[in-house]
Enzyme design. Structure first.
Site, PDB file in Angstrom:
ATOM      1  N   SER A 236       5.656  -8.372   5.760  1.00 33.76           N
ATOM      2  CA  SER A 236       4.499  -8.214   6.651  1.00 33.76           C
ATOM      3  C   SER A 236       4.168  -9.502   7.403  1.00 33.76           C
ATOM      4  CB  SER A 236       3.279  -7.747   5.852  1.00 33.76           C
ATOM      5  OG  SER A 236       3.494  -6.439   5.411  1.00 33.76           O
ATOM      6  N   THR A 281      -1.785  -4.477  -1.110  1.00 32.09           N
ATOM      7  CA  THR A 281      -0.619  -3.792  -1.658  1.00 32.09           C
ATOM      8  C   THR A 281      -0.695  -3.784  -3.178  1.00 32.09           C
ATOM      9  OG1 THR A 281       1.786  -3.604  -1.510  1.00 32.09           O
ATOM     10  CG2 THR A 281       0.907  -5.842  -1.565  1.00 32.09           C
ATOM     11  N   LYS A 285      -4.273  -1.342  -4.343  1.00 29.67           N
ATOM     12  CA  LYS A 285      -4.585  -0.405  -3.267  1.00 29.67           C
ATOM     13  C   LYS A 285      -5.726   0.580  -3.569  1.00 29.67           C
ATOM     14  CE  LYS A 285      -1.129   0.357   0.008  1.00 29.67           C
ATOM     15  NZ  LYS A 285       0.190   0.878   0.273  1.00 29.67           N
ATOM     16  N   ASP A 321      -1.668   3.815   6.475  1.00 26.12           N
ATOM     17  CA  ASP A 321      -0.396   4.284   5.908  1.00 26.12           C
ATOM     18  C   ASP A 321      -0.054   5.718   6.339  1.00 26.12           C
ATOM     19  OD1 ASP A 321       0.439   2.036   4.560  1.00 26.12           O
ATOM     20  OD2 ASP A 321      -0.458   2.595   2.649  1.00 26.12           O
ATOM     21  N   ALA A 346       2.140   8.415  -7.820  1.00 26.05           N
ATOM     22  CA  ALA A 346       0.788   8.906  -7.517  1.00 26.05           C
ATOM     23  C   ALA A 346      -0.145   7.743  -7.177  1.00 26.05           C
ATOM     24  CB  ALA A 346       0.245   9.694  -8.712  1.00 26.05           C
ATOM     25  N   ARG A 369       4.986   9.302 -13.595  1.00 23.32           N
ATOM     26  CA  ARG A 369       5.196   8.992 -15.025  1.00 23.32           C
ATOM     27  C   ARG A 369       3.898   9.192 -15.803  1.00 23.32           C
ATOM     28  NH1 ARG A 369       5.648   2.340 -15.263  1.00 23.32           N
ATOM     29  NH2 ARG A 369       3.576   2.140 -14.372  1.00 23.32           N
ATOM     30  N   ARG A 373      -2.544  11.100 -13.612  1.00 19.80           N
ATOM     31  CA  ARG A 373      -2.806  10.501 -12.306  1.00 19.80           C
ATOM     32  C   ARG A 373      -2.328  11.419 -11.184  1.00 19.80           C
ATOM     33  NH1 ARG A 373      -0.867   4.609 -10.542  1.00 19.80           N
ATOM     34  NH2 ARG A 373      -2.507   4.216  -9.011  1.00 19.80           N
ATOM     35  N   TYR A 432      11.143  -0.882   1.554  1.00 21.76           N
ATOM     36  CA  TYR A 432      11.919  -1.405   2.690  1.00 21.76           C
ATOM     37  C   TYR A 432      12.692  -2.679   2.331  1.00 21.76           C
ATOM     38  CZ  TYR A 432       7.648  -4.172   3.061  1.00 21.76           C
ATOM     39  OH  TYR A 432       6.577  -4.975   2.776  1.00 21.76           O
TER      40      TYR A 432
END
Ligand code: NAP
Length: 487
Positions: A236, A281, A285, A321, A346, A369, A373, A432
């Site tokens: 970023s 991030t 978040k 996003d 999630a 997992r 959530r 990415y």
């Protein structure tokens, strides 16, 4: 106004004088010559006589992070010769016996009385004590402290505010990656000057910016960045800094490695240092929403925040996003309407995918997992159901990895078994770095068409940049900065 001091590291006096001359041409207000970083102390300093801006001679000792471990007499001799060659100021360390000999043997030369701490930042009262003791030596006090946490940044700001009341000049610096904010915002702290390198790669301390960048940021700058843990891999900064250059807004995007429990302190830092905003991030978040003053509709819709805007001291959460996810599908020509989608994960990014897919008319199954959530996420969106591992199959038209598995710095395994993948599917990995994860490689082997997180990254970045600056950078500028990976 805070002046810009170029700190020069060159192997010879002639080279340093030349670099000082270039610094003058580049707009420096003063220069510091680091004699301690030369392989041997030069005899002839006459080349410096041509340099017409104020010059500081520095012979930093090993114990204070420099390269000099000679005798006091050697230091005295160099400083005497520097004064004869036109240097106006000497850097003398707090506690140096030479400070006491200034009147008689150094022509009462102007001095900076410095103190460096490479371990950390002490309390506000300890910082003040250092500045007061240094100032009592009739010198400009300079304190440089390693910043390990947001609390350290707040301590520097508080000490700067309190010492400013004396109306005496001072320099306070935070060292290290988090400390860059104190360098960029030196004028806000009230520092007499801020040290920069002559050019990128020539730094004399970690976290130093270069002269050109600091000149660009001299006033009315926009300071933003990314907050997370880890953020070392983040591209970023490269894409936003390229955007600042493209649209001509004086701004900088920094990395803020902030641990899980320290996010609240970072919020204070953002306001204290006059930041315009930041991206959030892993792992902040979802938590960040609870710490903000309010949420914009985009963040309410998703239930996660990736962008914060500071508006008149208020922290406002946004989410860009979803737009990034939408553009990934649009650019690849995939319409999710009526299709079945499997979303793995999630967290905040998965929420953005769910918001888009559900609104676009896909039937979404979420596998995480921690199933609870996934269930919580599915309660927030239409056409969305949490599933366990027993329901994983090849039935899905779209498969998205929204976990960090496969990302640089994280475990390498696949987020789901590869027997879920098949020809004709559209498989997206939101990661990415690296551009091709083991999951995408498995999808390609299975004959699926794929996309990584780059399109999403660039489009969410454009959204954030627009919020902070009101300007729209081009996709191509941001995307080529991403390919270059430079910062
Ligand atoms: P987050 O909120 O922390 O969520 C992480 C999710 O991954 C959670 O569901 C978590 O499961 C799961 N997870 C973490 N470690 C795991 C493991 N070892 N095994 C299985 N599941 C695991 O993170 P985020 O912000 O959503 O980011 C997720 C991914 O998306 C990251 O790779 C990030 O780089 C990427 N991302 C990309 C973009 C882009 O623009 N391309 C934007 C945002 C995010 P639990 O619920 O069980 O903890």
């Amino acid at each position: 106004m805070t002046k810009i001091c170029v700190s020069i590291k060159e192997p010879s006096a002639e080279g340093a004088a030349q670099a000082a001359q270039s610094a003058v041409e580049g707009g420096a207000d003063l220069v510091e010559v680091r004699f301690d970083l030369m392989p041997s102390l030069p005899h002839d300093l006459s080349a410096f006589k041509k340099v017409e801006i104020p010059k500081i001679a520095t012979l930093r000792t090993r114990s204070q992070g420099g390269g000099f471990d000679g005798k006091d007499a050697t230091m005295l001799d160099l400083y005497q010769r520097a004064l004869r060659a036109g240097f106006e100021m000497l850097d003398l360390e707090l506690g140096s016996p030479i400070l006491e000999r200034r009147d008689k043997e150094l022509r009462r030369a102007g001095a900076i009385c410095s103190h460096h701490d490479f371990e950390g930042t002490p309390t506000v009262s300890a910082i003040l004590d250092i500045l007061i003791r240094a100032s009592a030596k009739e010198a400009l006090p300079k304190g440089a402290f390693t910043i390990n946490s947001c609390k350290d940044l707040l301590a520097i700001a508080e000490a700067a505010r309190m010492f400013s009341a004396t109306e005496k000049e001072f320099v306070l610096i935070g060292m290290g990656e988090l400390g860059m904010l104190t360098r960029v915002c030196a004028d806000r702290l009230g520092c007499a000057f801020t040290y920069v390198s002559s050019q990128v790669g020539n730094e004399t301390a970690q976290g130093q910016l270069d002269l050109t960048t600091m000149r660009r940021l001299a006033k009315e700058r926009t300071v933003v960045g990314i907050v997370g843990d880890p953020v070392a891999h983040s591209l970023s900064p490269a894409i936003h800094n390229a955007a600042f250059l493209e649209v001509g807004v004086p701004g900088i995007y920094l990395k803020f490695p902030v641990r899980q429990g320290d996010l609240e302190d970072f919020m204070e830092v953002a306001v204290e240092y006059g930041m315009r905003g930041f991206n959030v991030t892993i792992p902040h978040k979802e938590v960040v929403g609870r710490l903000l003053d309010r949420l914009a509709p985009s963040a309410v819709q998703v239930g996660a925040v990736n962008t914060v805007l500071v508006e008149e001291g208020e922290l406002v959460g946004h989410n860009t996003d979803v737009h990034g996810v939408e553009m990934t599908f649009k650019e690849k020509g995939i319409d999710p309407k009526g299709k079945s989608a499997l979303l793995v994960g999630a967290g905040g990014a998965a929420r953005a995918c769910c918001a888009y897919l559900s609104a676009a008319g896909a039937k979404v199954k979420v596998y995480n997992r921690t199933k609870a959530r996934a269930e919580e996420l599915c309660r927030a969106f239409r056409n969305c159901q949490a599933i366990g591992p027993e329901s994983l199959s090849t039935d899905f038209d779209i498969v998205i990895n929204g976990t960090p598995l496969g990302m640089t710095g994280f475990p390498d395994g696949l987020p789901i078994p590869d027997n879920v993948l098949r020809p004709g599917q559209f498989v997206v990995d939101l990661i990415y770095t690296p551009p091709r994860t083991p999951f995408l490689e498995a999808a390609e082997r299975a004959g699926a068409s794929t996309a990584n997180g780059e399109i999403m990254l660039v489009h969410q970045a454009i959204g954030s940049f627009e919020l902070w600056t009101g300007r729209t950078p081009s996709f191509s500028t941001m995307s080529s900065a991403l390919q270059g990976g430079s910062q």
